[in-house]
Structures are given as structure tokens and as C-alpha cells.
Design a protein around this motif. Sequence first.
Motif, PDB file in Angstrom:
ATOM      1  N   GLY A 152       0.787  -1.228   0.000  1.00  0.00           N
ATOM      2  CA  GLY A 152       0.000   0.000   0.000  1.00  0.00           C
ATOM      3  C   GLY A 152       0.822   1.283   0.000  1.00  0.00           C
ATOM      4  N   ILE A 153       2.115   1.178  -0.093  1.00  0.00           N
ATOM      5  CA  ILE A 153       2.999   2.351  -0.084  1.00  0.00           C
ATOM      6  C   ILE A 153       3.712   2.438  -1.432  1.00  0.00           C
ATOM      7  N   SER A 154       3.848   3.658  -1.946  1.00  0.00           N
ATOM      8  CA  SER A 154       4.557   3.828  -3.218  1.00  0.00           C
ATOM      9  C   SER A 154       5.902   4.514  -2.990  1.00  0.00           C
ATOM     10  N   THR A 155       6.884   4.100  -3.775  1.00  0.00           N
ATOM     11  CA  THR A 155       8.224   4.683  -3.737  1.00  0.00           C
ATOM     12  C   THR A 155       8.608   5.077  -5.148  1.00  0.00           C
ATOM     13  N   ASN A 156       9.047   6.318  -5.313  1.00  0.00           N
ATOM     14  CA  ASN A 156       9.368   6.863  -6.624  1.00  0.00           C
ATOM     15  C   ASN A 156      10.877   6.808  -6.869  1.00  0.00           C
ATOM     16  N   TYR A 157      11.273   6.290  -8.026  1.00  0.00           N
ATOM     17  CA  TYR A 157      12.682   6.217  -8.429  1.00  0.00           C
ATOM     18  C   TYR A 157      12.874   7.077  -9.677  1.00  0.00           C
ATOM     19  N   LYS A 158      13.922   7.879  -9.658  1.00  0.00           N
ATOM     20  CA  LYS A 158      14.237   8.771 -10.779  1.00  0.00           C
ATOM     21  C   LYS A 158      15.406   8.217 -11.592  1.00  0.00           C
ATOM     22  N   THR A 159      15.571   8.776 -12.786  1.00  0.00           N
ATOM     23  CA  THR A 159      16.637   8.351 -13.690  1.00  0.00           C
ATOM     24  C   THR A 159      17.826   9.310 -13.597  1.00  0.00           C
ATOM     25  N   PRO A 160      18.974   8.842 -13.123  1.00  0.00           N
ATOM     26  CA  PRO A 160      20.173   9.701 -13.113  1.00  0.00           C
ATOM     27  C   PRO A 160      20.639  10.012 -14.540  1.00  0.00           C
ATOM     28  N   LYS A 161      21.444  11.050 -14.679  1.00  0.00           N
ATOM     29  CA  LYS A 161      21.944  11.459 -16.003  1.00  0.00           C
ATOM     30  C   LYS A 161      22.727  10.344 -16.690  1.00  0.00           C
ATOM     31  N   THR A 162      23.507   9.602 -15.927  1.00  0.00           N
ATOM     32  CA  THR A 162      24.296   8.516 -16.536  1.00  0.00           C
ATOM     33  C   THR A 162      23.389   7.441 -17.121  1.00  0.00           C
ATOM     34  N   THR A 163      22.289   7.145 -16.435  1.00  0.00           N
ATOM     35  CA  THR A 163      21.342   6.148 -16.948  1.00  0.00           C
ATOM     36  C   THR A 163      20.607   6.686 -18.167  1.00  0.00           C
ATOM     37  N   LYS A 164      20.287   7.977 -18.173  1.00  0.00           N
ATOM     38  CA  LYS A 164      19.635   8.580 -19.342  1.00  0.00           C
ATOM     39  C   LYS A 164      20.523   8.429 -20.586  1.00  0.00           C
ATOM     40  N   LYS A 165      21.823   8.643 -20.416  1.00  0.00           N
ATOM     41  CA  LYS A 165      22.750   8.483 -21.538  1.00  0.00           C
ATOM     42  C   LYS A 165      22.782   7.028 -22.018  1.00  0.00           C
ATOM     43  N   LYS A 166      22.732   6.106 -21.065  1.00  0.00           N
ATOM     44  CA  LYS A 166      22.726   4.685 -21.424  1.00  0.00           C
ATOM     45  C   LYS A 166      21.460   4.323 -22.192  1.00  0.00           C
ATOM     46  N   ILE A 167      20.321   4.842 -21.765  1.00  0.00           N
ATOM     47  CA  ILE A 167      19.046   4.570 -22.448  1.00  0.00           C
ATOM     48  C   ILE A 167      19.114   5.082 -23.887  1.00  0.00           C
ATOM     49  N   ASP A 168      19.629   6.291 -24.071  1.00  0.00           N
ATOM     50  CA  ASP A 168      19.774   6.850 -25.424  1.00  0.00           C
ATOM     51  C   ASP A 168      20.689   5.975 -26.285  1.00  0.00           C
ATOM     52  N   LYS A 169      21.802   5.537 -25.713  1.00  0.00           N
ATOM     53  CA  LYS A 169      22.758   4.709 -26.458  1.00  0.00           C
ATOM     54  C   LYS A 169      22.131   3.363 -26.821  1.00  0.00           C
ATOM     55  N   LEU A 170      21.394   2.760 -25.875  1.00  0.00           N
ATOM     56  CA  LEU A 170      20.719   1.484 -26.151  1.00  0.00           C
ATOM     57  C   LEU A 170      19.652   1.642 -27.226  1.00  0.00           C
ATOM     58  N   ASN A 171      18.927   2.744 -27.184  1.00  0.00           N
ATOM     59  CA  ASN A 171      17.920   2.998 -28.217  1.00  0.00           C
ATOM     60  C   ASN A 171      18.579   3.109 -29.585  1.00  0.00           C
ATOM     61  N   TYR A 172      19.697   3.833 -29.646  1.00  0.00           N
ATOM     62  CA  TYR A 172      20.407   4.034 -30.913  1.00  0.00           C
ATOM     63  C   TYR A 172      20.989   2.725 -31.445  1.00  0.00           C
ATOM     64  N   GLU A 173      21.573   1.909 -30.558  1.00  0.00           N
ATOM     65  CA  GLU A 173      22.295   0.724 -30.998  1.00  0.00           C
ATOM     66  C   GLU A 173      21.430  -0.542 -31.124  1.00  0.00           C
ATOM     67  N   ILE A 174      20.287  -0.583 -30.431  1.00  0.00           N
ATOM     68  CA  ILE A 174      19.454  -1.781 -30.500  1.00  0.00           C
ATOM     69  C   ILE A 174      18.086  -1.479 -31.083  1.00  0.00           C
ATOM     70  N   PHE A 175      17.288  -0.680 -30.382  1.00  0.00           N
ATOM     71  CA  PHE A 175      15.881  -0.538 -30.720  1.00  0.00           C
ATOM     72  C   PHE A 175      15.628   0.257 -31.990  1.00  0.00           C
ATOM     73  N   ALA A 176      16.485   1.183 -32.340  1.00  0.00           N
ATOM     74  CA  ALA A 176      16.318   1.948 -33.585  1.00  0.00           C
ATOM     75  C   ALA A 176      16.481   1.045 -34.803  1.00  0.00           C
ATOM     76  N   LEU A 177      17.169  -0.092 -34.637  1.00  0.00           N
ATOM     77  CA  LEU A 177      17.381  -1.017 -35.750  1.00  0.00           C
ATOM     78  C   LEU A 177      16.137  -1.854 -36.061  1.00  0.00           C
ATOM     79  N   PHE A 178      15.243  -1.964 -35.094  1.00  0.00           N
ATOM     80  CA  PHE A 178      14.040  -2.782 -35.308  1.00  0.00           C
ATOM     81  C   PHE A 178      13.035  -2.008 -36.107  1.00  0.00           C
TER      82      PHE A 178
END
Length: 189
Positions: free
Chosen positions: A163-189
Motif C-alpha cells: 500500500g505504499i509507493s516509492t518513486n525512483y528517478k533516472t540519473p543522467k548517466t542512466t539517461k545516456k545509457k538509455i539513449d545509447k541502447l535505443n540508438y544501438e538496438i531498438f532503432a534497428l528494429f
Amino acid sequence: MKDKQIIYKMRNFTLVKNGFILVGLFILSSCLSIKPGGVKTGKKLYETFFVGEEGTQYFIKPLLFSNQLNEELKLDITFRCKNEIKDSAIINISFFSKEIFKIADSLKINNDGNDITLKQMKYMFSERNKEVYNCRFSVKVNLMAVEKLFDNNNWNLLLYKNGISTNYKTPKTTKKKIDKLNYEIFALF
């Protein structure tokens, strides 16, 4: 004169023998450093494995998220893809906190337009490292929904438990990783 010839031959033999030993050690060390089956790419953000008729298996290494209490959440993603996205993905989640828990109601991941709600997360294990517990869960999700998440790097994660919620944010380093993963993997699909 014979003594000098014998000494000269012994020195040459020793040099040749040492040369063979060095070459052998070099070959052995280079063979041991080869990792079979996987290909490291994307600055070590993911690994790919060829799985025959099923295409390629992707393993996205853990992405880090944190909350206001400096607790961490890491998630890794495994999926297979051949010519098109039509299967599911497995998301493994590690919650690092000072309290141990074995039941999580859900985890909602959104990013300004796309969202996934992970329900029925299967408890895998808990382990303790000094004062912090790693509570590990796994869940199967639609791969198309995961792919859409990578369109935007501003992820927000909301964990619901007891019944309790906990919020997690995305650090800048993880944001860069997400962008890189999108470019190298998901953009190819």
C-alpha cells in the motif's frame, strides 16, 4: 676451442628454448582472453548471442535508478529478436534497501507518453550486503512496450508494495545509457 663452441651452442639453445616458451605463453594468454558466444558492444551496455532459428538474444545490463532515500533499483532486460519484434522480454529487478521484502504489488515505468505496469512480479531471492538487502524479482512483459520506453530517456519508476509507493528517478548517466541502447538496438528494429 671446443669448450667455446659448446658454450656458444648452449647459449643458442637456451635462447631458442626461451623464445618458444614466450611464444607459447603469448598464444595461451591470448586464447584465454577470448569470451565465447557473446559479443561486447555499446560500451559494455549489452551483450548479444546468436541463438540459431530464434535469431539473436539481447541482454541489456543493469540500468540504475535511485529514490530520495538513496536507495537503488537496478533492472536488466533479456529478449530475443529475429526479423521483427513479436515476442516478450524478461525484466529482472533488484531493489536495494534497508528492509527486506518478498512481495511487490507492481512497478510502473513511464517516460512522458509511454508506460508499462509490471504486475505479478515473481520473487527470486534476497541477499544481504552489510546493511543493505538486495530483493530480486522477475517479470515477463510485452517486448513492443519495452521498445517504446526507449524512445524517451526520462524514465520514472513507481514501486507499489504494502500500500505504499516509492518513486525512483533516472540519473543522467542512466539517461545516456538509455539513449545509447535505443540508438544501438531498438532503432534497428
